[in-house]
Scaffold this motif. Structure first.
Motif, PDB file in Angstrom:
ATOM      1  N   GLU A   5       0.837  -1.206   0.000  1.00  0.00           N
ATOM      2  CA  GLU A   5       0.000   0.000   0.000  1.00  0.00           C
ATOM      3  C   GLU A   5       0.871   1.255   0.000  1.00  0.00           C
ATOM      4  O   GLU A   5       0.546   2.252  -0.666  1.00  0.00           O
ATOM      5  N   VAL A   8       2.235   1.767  -3.517  1.00  0.00           N
ATOM      6  CA  VAL A   8       1.215   2.323  -4.414  1.00  0.00           C
ATOM      7  C   VAL A   8       1.093   3.824  -4.200  1.00  0.00           C
ATOM      8  O   VAL A   8       1.065   4.609  -5.154  1.00  0.00           O
ATOM      9  N   SER A   9       1.030   4.242  -2.946  1.00  0.00           N
ATOM     10  CA  SER A   9       0.942   5.663  -2.626  1.00  0.00           C
ATOM     11  C   SER A   9       2.174   6.421  -3.126  1.00  0.00           C
ATOM     12  O   SER A   9       2.061   7.522  -3.689  1.00  0.00           O
ATOM     13  N   LYS A  12       1.926   6.777  -6.974  1.00  0.00           N
ATOM     14  CA  LYS A  12       0.884   7.732  -7.362  1.00  0.00           C
ATOM     15  C   LYS A  12       1.332   9.177  -7.183  1.00  0.00           C
ATOM     16  O   LYS A  12       0.805  10.086  -7.843  1.00  0.00           O
ATOM     17  N   LEU A  26       6.428  -4.135  -5.668  1.00  0.00           N
ATOM     18  CA  LEU A  26       4.982  -4.119  -5.852  1.00  0.00           C
ATOM     19  C   LEU A  26       4.556  -5.220  -6.829  1.00  0.00           C
ATOM     20  O   LEU A  26       3.555  -5.911  -6.595  1.00  0.00           O
ATOM     21  N   ILE A  30       1.929  -8.271  -6.111  1.00  0.00           N
ATOM     22  CA  ILE A  30       0.740  -8.576  -6.916  1.00  0.00           C
ATOM     23  C   ILE A  30       0.721 -10.052  -7.283  1.00  0.00           C
ATOM     24  O   ILE A  30      -0.327 -10.714  -7.217  1.00  0.00           O
ATOM     25  N   ARG A  35      -3.843  -6.862  -4.210  1.00  0.00           N
ATOM     26  CA  ARG A  35      -4.990  -6.470  -5.039  1.00  0.00           C
ATOM     27  C   ARG A  35      -4.573  -5.901  -6.412  1.00  0.00           C
ATOM     28  O   ARG A  35      -3.735  -5.003  -6.508  1.00  0.00           O
ATOM     29  N   ASN A  37      -6.411  -4.124  -8.390  1.00  0.00           N
ATOM     30  CA  ASN A  37      -6.909  -2.776  -8.678  1.00  0.00           C
ATOM     31  C   ASN A  37      -5.937  -1.684  -8.236  1.00  0.00           C
ATOM     32  O   ASN A  37      -6.179  -0.500  -8.460  1.00  0.00           O
ATOM     33  N   SER A  38      -4.843  -2.078  -7.623  1.00  0.00           N
ATOM     34  CA  SER A  38      -3.795  -1.096  -7.311  1.00  0.00           C
ATOM     35  C   SER A  38      -3.216  -0.514  -8.607  1.00  0.00           C
ATOM     36  O   SER A  38      -2.819   0.653  -8.655  1.00  0.00           O
ATOM     37  N   GLU A  41      -5.538   2.160  -9.725  1.00  0.00           N
ATOM     38  CA  GLU A  41      -5.332   3.352  -8.884  1.00  0.00           C
ATOM     39  C   GLU A  41      -4.165   4.180  -9.406  1.00  0.00           C
ATOM     40  O   GLU A  41      -4.221   5.413  -9.445  1.00  0.00           O
TER      41      GLU A  41
END
Length: 213
Positions: A5, A8-9, A12, A26, A30, A35, A37-38, A41
């Motif tokens: 998480e 991902v942040s 982004k 990451l 996966i 997930r 759907n990361s 995002e």
């Protein structure tokens, strides 16, 4: 930054190229079940640097990327060579080669101005199965040749060599791919390609086909 998480942040909110180790971590997460759907995002962030990294992730997901239709379509909206390259990479490893979105995109990329994109599209053709090549022929070549009743099954070596559109990069690449699939590509040996395309010639060389100077 070990938690997915957090990675991902981090992606982004990039303001430059990412730390490769974090992006790779990451990807591994996966594959371990983090997930999917990361990825969505990351693309929905509309951060250009994030989308570059997200495109690499998509290209490495193999068949898992087949579930990312919205992401793949979003990738097609960018003119950056690397994003297009990653899209084609994803298509090569996907079993969905004959789907309309992929066929239309490969046809366009076969004539891309960037030789890196064009080469990768030709590699897609070289790896394509019969159904995918037939779909590419039906979508692009038949319309270009205005031969609505000329089928994939009727293509032979005489047609491939003598067609007046053989000088078009897209048309030529698809016909050579078909000739490879039909197992008569060895007849390209010693044939001079008048409209030289270094990307196409390199792919042919990888298959063992000799091109005369």
């Amino acid at each position: 930054m070990e938690h997915p998480e957090d990675i991902v942040s981090y992606i982004k909110n990039l303001d430059g190229p990412a730390d490769g180790q974090s992006v790779n971590a990451l990807l591994k997460a996966i594959f371990r079940g983090f997930r999917m759907n990361s990825i969505e995002e990351i693309f929905n962030s509309n951060n250009y640097y994030a989308i570059i990294e997200g495109s690499w992730l998509v290209s490495e997901l193999g068949e898992k990327a087949s579930n990312l239709n919205d992401v793949l379509e979003k990738m097609l909206g960018f003119d950056h060579y690397y994003i297009k390259y990653c899209f084609i990479d994803s298509c090569i490893t996907s079993r969905r080669k004959s789907e309309c979105m992929i066929i239309k995109s490969i046809w366009r990329f076969l004539d891309d101005l960037d030789i890196r994109v064009r080469t990768r599209a030709i590699e897609w053709v070289a790896s394509a199965d019969r159904d995918a090549l037939r779909a590419l022929w039906e979508y692009g070549c038949k319309e270009m040749a205005r031969e609505e009743h000329f089928s994939y099954e009727e293509i032979d070596m005489t047609y491939v060599v003598n067609h007046p559109l053989i000088g078009d990069r897209r048309f030529r690449a698809v016909l050579i791919g078909i000739s490879m699939r039909k197992r008569f590509f060895e007849k390209w040996i010693d044939m001079k390609i008048e409209h030289e395309d270094s990307a196409l010639i390199e792919i042919l060389k990888k298959t063992g086909v000799k091109i005369s100077n």
